[in-house]
Design a protein around this motif. Structure first.
Motif, PDB file in Angstrom:
ATOM      1  N   LYS A  44       0.832  -1.211   0.000  1.00 56.93           N
ATOM      2  CA  LYS A  44       0.000   0.000   0.000  1.00 56.93           C
ATOM      3  C   LYS A  44       0.864   1.257   0.000  1.00 56.93           C
ATOM      4  O   LYS A  44       0.650   2.164  -0.805  1.00 56.93           O
ATOM      5  N   MET A  45       1.844   1.280   0.916  1.00 56.02           N
ATOM      6  CA  MET A  45       2.693   2.472   1.010  1.00 56.02           C
ATOM      7  C   MET A  45       3.500   2.673  -0.263  1.00 56.02           C
ATOM      8  O   MET A  45       3.649   3.804  -0.728  1.00 56.02           O
ATOM      9  N   SER A  46       4.006   1.591  -0.833  1.00 55.99           N
ATOM     10  CA  SER A  46       4.773   1.687  -2.078  1.00 55.99           C
ATOM     11  C   SER A  46       3.933   2.257  -3.205  1.00 55.99           C
ATOM     12  O   SER A  46       4.451   2.920  -4.102  1.00 55.99           O
ATOM     13  N   ALA A  47       2.620   2.011  -3.149  1.00 54.17           N
ATOM     14  CA  ALA A  47       1.696   2.530  -4.165  1.00 54.17           C
ATOM     15  C   ALA A  47       1.235   3.954  -3.834  1.00 54.17           C
ATOM     16  O   ALA A  47       0.410   4.514  -4.547  1.00 54.17           O
ATOM     17  N   GLY A  48       1.752   4.512  -2.729  1.00 56.65           N
ATOM     18  CA  GLY A  48       1.379   5.881  -2.349  1.00 56.65           C
ATOM     19  C   GLY A  48       0.065   5.960  -1.600  1.00 56.65           C
ATOM     20  O   GLY A  48      -0.532   7.031  -1.507  1.00 56.65           O
ATOM     21  N   ILE A  49      -0.395   4.843  -1.061  1.00 52.69           N
ATOM     22  CA  ILE A  49      -1.668   4.799  -0.333  1.00 52.69           C
ATOM     23  C   ILE A  49      -1.372   4.817   1.160  1.00 52.69           C
ATOM     24  O   ILE A  49      -0.695   3.914   1.676  1.00 52.69           O
ATOM     25  N   PRO A  50      -1.853   5.848   1.878  1.00 53.11           N
ATOM     26  CA  PRO A  50      -1.609   5.886   3.329  1.00 53.11           C
ATOM     27  C   PRO A  50      -2.288   4.715   4.032  1.00 53.11           C
ATOM     28  O   PRO A  50      -3.360   4.263   3.628  1.00 53.11           O
ATOM     29  N   LEU A  51      -1.649   4.218   5.071  1.00 52.36           N
ATOM     30  CA  LEU A  51      -2.236   3.133   5.864  1.00 52.36           C
ATOM     31  C   LEU A  51      -3.390   3.654   6.716  1.00 52.36           C
ATOM     32  O   LEU A  51      -3.395   4.811   7.129  1.00 52.36           O
ATOM     33  N   THR A  52      -4.342   2.787   6.974  1.00 50.55           N
ATOM     34  CA  THR A  52      -5.452   3.110   7.865  1.00 50.55           C
ATOM     35  C   THR A  52      -5.108   2.587   9.257  1.00 50.55           C
ATOM     36  O   THR A  52      -4.164   1.798   9.432  1.00 50.55           O
ATOM     37  N   ASP A  53      -5.880   2.991  10.243  1.00 51.63           N
ATOM     38  CA  ASP A  53      -5.678   2.453  11.587  1.00 51.63           C
ATOM     39  C   ASP A  53      -5.842   0.936  11.578  1.00 51.63           C
ATOM     40  O   ASP A  53      -5.094   0.233  12.259  1.00 51.63           O
ATOM     41  N   ALA A  77      12.287   1.717  16.730  1.00 50.43           N
ATOM     42  CA  ALA A  77      12.059   2.901  15.913  1.00 50.43           C
ATOM     43  C   ALA A  77      10.733   2.710  15.197  1.00 50.43           C
ATOM     44  O   ALA A  77      10.563   1.742  14.450  1.00 50.43           O
ATOM     45  N   CYS A  78       9.788   3.591  15.472  1.00 51.71           N
ATOM     46  CA  CYS A  78       8.441   3.484  14.902  1.00 51.71           C
ATOM     47  C   CYS A  78       7.845   4.879  14.816  1.00 51.71           C
ATOM     48  O   CYS A  78       7.962   5.659  15.752  1.00 51.71           O
ATOM     49  N   SER A  79       7.161   5.164  13.733  1.00 52.14           N
ATOM     50  CA  SER A  79       6.567   6.492  13.574  1.00 52.14           C
ATOM     51  C   SER A  79       5.624   6.830  14.721  1.00 52.14           C
ATOM     52  O   SER A  79       5.674   7.933  15.246  1.00 52.14           O
ATOM     53  N   ALA A  80       4.755   5.904  15.119  1.00 52.02           N
ATOM     54  CA  ALA A  80       3.829   6.107  16.252  1.00 52.02           C
ATOM     55  C   ALA A  80       3.253   7.523  16.249  1.00 52.02           C
ATOM     56  O   ALA A  80       3.284   8.222  17.252  1.00 52.02           O
ATOM     57  N   LEU A  81       2.714   7.922  15.106  1.00 51.60           N
ATOM     58  CA  LEU A  81       2.294   9.309  14.916  1.00 51.60           C
ATOM     59  C   LEU A  81       1.109   9.740  15.780  1.00 51.60           C
ATOM     60  O   LEU A  81       1.004  10.911  16.128  1.00 51.60           O
ATOM     61  N   LYS A  82       0.225   8.814  16.101  1.00 48.87           N
ATOM     62  CA  LYS A  82      -0.965   9.162  16.885  1.00 48.87           C
ATOM     63  C   LYS A  82      -0.814   8.718  18.335  1.00 48.87           C
ATOM     64  O   LYS A  82      -0.172   7.710  18.632  1.00 48.87           O
ATOM     65  N   ARG A  83      -1.467   9.464  19.215  1.00 49.01           N
ATOM     66  CA  ARG A  83      -1.472   9.095  20.629  1.00 49.01           C
ATOM     67  C   ARG A  83      -2.013   7.666  20.797  1.00 49.01           C
ATOM     68  O   ARG A  83      -1.488   6.900  21.592  1.00 49.01           O
ATOM     69  N   ALA A  84      -3.043   7.322  20.045  1.00 49.80           N
ATOM     70  CA  ALA A  84      -3.634   5.985  20.162  1.00 49.80           C
ATOM     71  C   ALA A  84      -2.607   4.896  19.842  1.00 49.80           C
ATOM     72  O   ALA A  84      -2.633   3.826  20.450  1.00 49.80           O
ATOM     73  N   SER A 123       5.585  11.365  -1.662  1.00 51.25           N
ATOM     74  CA  SER A 123       4.197  11.819  -1.835  1.00 51.25           C
ATOM     75  C   SER A 123       3.352  11.614  -0.580  1.00 51.25           C
ATOM     76  O   SER A 123       2.304  12.248  -0.423  1.00 51.25           O
ATOM     77  N   LEU A 124       3.798  10.739   0.326  1.00 55.02           N
ATOM     78  CA  LEU A 124       3.034  10.501   1.561  1.00 55.02           C
ATOM     79  C   LEU A 124       3.458  11.403   2.715  1.00 55.02           C
ATOM     80  O   LEU A 124       2.900  11.310   3.805  1.00 55.02           O
ATOM     81  N   MET A 125       4.425  12.281   2.491  1.00 54.74           N
ATOM     82  CA  MET A 125       4.904  13.121   3.590  1.00 54.74           C
ATOM     83  C   MET A 125       3.809  14.032   4.141  1.00 54.74           C
ATOM     84  O   MET A 125       3.710  14.224   5.348  1.00 54.74           O
ATOM     85  N   ALA A 126       2.972  14.583   3.285  1.00 57.96           N
ATOM     86  CA  ALA A 126       1.897  15.456   3.778  1.00 57.96           C
ATOM     87  C   ALA A 126       0.980  14.695   4.721  1.00 57.96           C
ATOM     88  O   ALA A 126       0.566  15.230   5.763  1.00 57.96           O
ATOM     89  N   SER A 127       0.690  13.426   4.402  1.00 51.35           N
ATOM     90  CA  SER A 127      -0.185  12.644   5.277  1.00 51.35           C
ATOM     91  C   SER A 127       0.509  12.335   6.601  1.00 51.35           C
ATOM     92  O   SER A 127      -0.139  12.248   7.645  1.00 51.35           O
ATOM     93  N   GLN A 128       1.829  12.181   6.581  1.00 53.09           N
ATOM     94  CA  GLN A 128       2.572  11.952   7.827  1.00 53.09           C
ATOM     95  C   GLN A 128       2.412  13.148   8.776  1.00 53.09           C
ATOM     96  O   GLN A 128       2.099  12.985   9.946  1.00 53.09           O
ATOM     97  N   PHE A 129       2.624  14.342   8.246  1.00 52.24           N
ATOM     98  CA  PHE A 129       2.514  15.543   9.091  1.00 52.24           C
ATOM     99  C   PHE A 129       1.067  15.819   9.493  1.00 52.24           C
ATOM    100  O   PHE A 129       0.807  16.301  10.592  1.00 52.24           O
ATOM    101  N   ALA A 130       0.120  15.489   8.616  1.00 52.06           N
ATOM    102  CA  ALA A 130      -1.297  15.692   8.958  1.00 52.06           C
ATOM    103  C   ALA A 130      -1.721  14.740  10.076  1.00 52.06           C
ATOM    104  O   ALA A 130      -2.564  15.083  10.908  1.00 52.06           O
TER     105      ALA A 130
END
Length: 167
Positions: A44-53, A77-84, A123-130
């Motif tokens: 999914k990520m390689s295709a530019g599709i952000p992962l869902t929860d 080492a993990c992005s762990a972007l959300k508090r959840a 291309s997925l960087m914007a979704s990372q920061f969002a």
């Protein structure tokens, strides 16, 4: 004190580099969350599709299980972007310490664009920061500014972790 440490931040912030070096400095095992992704997530990520929860829960559970199995401590080492996501890891590893590698979007996006051979496209960087929910004060995260070189970040992190351990 047994240390279980999550090195978090958006893609391109230096989690793998800093996490591995920090684990070496602390003589702890290191795990890179990228290696725990199932093939479907990588595809999914390689295709530019952000992962869902829903894509992330099993992956986070595998990370938590690995880290909990490191009885003498470990670094992941993990992005762990959300508090959840961090809460899910803390449920598996009570006492988990968090190190947030923080930096400006322009700098990290430039790093990401220069990186070769990684499945996360720029291309997925914007979704990372969002998606990023910086750690809240009650998470007691150590925050490091990634404009410093890796060797300085390692010194800063180890000094802060030693101060915490001494308390």
């Amino acid at each position: 004190m047994t240390l279980h440490l999550l090195v978090m931040g958006v893609s391109g912030s230096g989690k793998s580099t800093i996490g591995a070096q920090l684990a070496r400095a602390l003589a702890l095992p290191f795990g890179d969350a990228d290696a725990f992704h199932p093939a479907s997530n990588v595809q999914k990520m390689s295709a530019g599709i952000p992962l869902t929860d829903e894509d992330r829960w099993p992956w986070l559970d595998a990370l938590g299980a690995w880290l909990a199995a490191q009885k003498g401590g470990g670094v992941i080492a993990c992005s762990a972007l959300k508090r959840a996501y961090r809460d899910r890891l803390r449920a598996a590893v009570p006492g988990l310490r968090i190190l947030h590698l923080s930096g400006q979007a322009a700098m990290i996006t430039a790093r990401q664009a220069a990186r070769e051979g990684h499945f996360m496209p720029p291309s997925l960087m914007a979704s990372q920061f969002a998606t990023l929910e910086p750690p809240a004060p009650d998470e007691a995260a150590l925050v490091l500014d990634i404009t410093a070189p890796p060797e300085v970040l390692i010194l800063q992190a180890t000094a802060q972790l030693r101060r915490i351990a001494a308390c």
